[in-house]
Design an enzyme around this catalytic site. Sequence first.
Site, PDB file in Angstrom:
ATOM      1  CB  SER A 190      -0.916   0.030   1.220  1.00 54.17           C
ATOM      2  OG  SER A 190      -1.616   1.268   1.280  1.00 54.17           O
ATOM      3  CE1 TYR A 203      -4.211  -2.401   5.308  1.00 58.90           C
ATOM      4  CE2 TYR A 203      -3.709  -0.137   4.671  1.00 58.90           C
ATOM      5  CZ  TYR A 203      -4.068  -1.424   4.327  1.00 58.90           C
ATOM      6  OH  TYR A 203      -4.284  -1.741   2.998  1.00 58.90           O
TER       7      TYR A 203
END
Length: 299
Positions: A190, A203
């Site tokens: 990501s 995250y």
Amino acid sequence: MPTRTKPAAPPKRPTAKDMKEHAQKLPYPAKQADMKFQPQSSLAAYRAAGKLEGKIALITGADSGIGRAVAVAFAKEGADVAILFNENQVDAQETKHLVEQEGRKCQVLQLDVRDREQAFQAVRLVRQELGGLNILVNNAAFQMAQEKFEDIPEAQIRRAFDTNIMGYMWMAQAAIPHLQSGDCIINTGSIVGIVGIPILVDYACTKAGIHALTKSLALYLGERNIRVNCVVPGPVWTPNIPGTMPMNEIEKFGHEVALKRPGQPEELAPAYVLLASQDGSFMTGALVHVTGGKLSSDE
């Protein structure tokens, strides 16, 4: 001269304004089937070229979102596909239907990558039913937004790391003994693992770890000609967004990138095809950015 089939027109991509008008909050784990504004994952305009003919792929987190789009793209390119998911049966069955529409086999596995034995079981079952394994796509992920870092519960942090780091490691450990020269592992990272994000600190940490895992495994497996790469998405419209983000973030989702809109799962899938096929034969340890121009943390 041979006639050429005119390719289908690409679908209209929803703008940030469209997203705001259709903003919706769903309970976690959100189902793609419940989303009023459906992610685009059918690859209707995609032109396949048999790039994965005869290959067998195992994709985690493939009931919906990016995983579903990758499963469909791989099937279009000739691969049989096993999809691993944790909870959403309805979404998983829809992915199975889309894969089988392409004339390929689709094995559905409801297992939890956080459990090492279940990860190894997944690989065993794929090899038994589909006859081997050539491509592992680590895509399953957990996130949950928190406005204050100090308030992130211990259980949430452990679940993020157990899913996004340990799950990737367990799946890789299970798959590597069965991969041959020319086979590959593709991880889903990501952009927030590079630029950071204040409401998804745990995250973001796991995604940065996935990038490091990719590079380290690429070095480890290079002599065996097993390639390990990572797709790095920007903001992509998936069930995780209405299921884990606050309403104010859902309403403006994707506004900050250069293209001024969120990505759709089917816009990510061709990057996975590149990395899985011979077109990417000299790519390993790469972080392939598909971000719509998410170049900094500025919002």
